[in-house]
Design an enzyme around this catalytic site. Sequence first.
Site: not given
Length: 158
Positions: A41, A46-48, A51
């Site tokens: 998401k 975590g995704c930030t 990325a």
Amino acid sequence: MPHPEIGSMAPTFELQDEHGELISLKAFRGESPVVLFFYPKALTPGCTTQACGIRDSKAELARQGVVVFGISPDPVERLPRFISKHDLNFSLLSDEDHAVAEQYGCWGPKKFMGREFFGLIRTTFIIDKDGRLLKVMDKFKTKTHHQDLLAELGACRT
């Protein structure tokens, strides 16, 4: 569903990017290696972290001729905000119905805070310029994902 086998042709797809334009994996055949990283998401911690690590590795990835796409079940409308807020320098693709994630074997049962549900399982795929799957990365920390990815890319070249 299991991941596609190493050495097999990567499942093809067409997904919308952050601009609503269709991106086809087939378009990169014969042109350049492709990295697909599936993340749960946009705009989550975590995704930030994952990325931004890839963003900061863009120069090395470009030197290796690699094209990177992040894929999530986020709607297209959410992707530009993620890119803008974190100055991401690669395209994000929307897989709202998670059909591509299922093809790649990274949609399945998850647990979070004692609750079980189906969701996207963080996984990265390295695909050679001929469209063959070279590596599946499914065990890594989001903080060091970019370093692990660069190491795997180096190993794939030898």
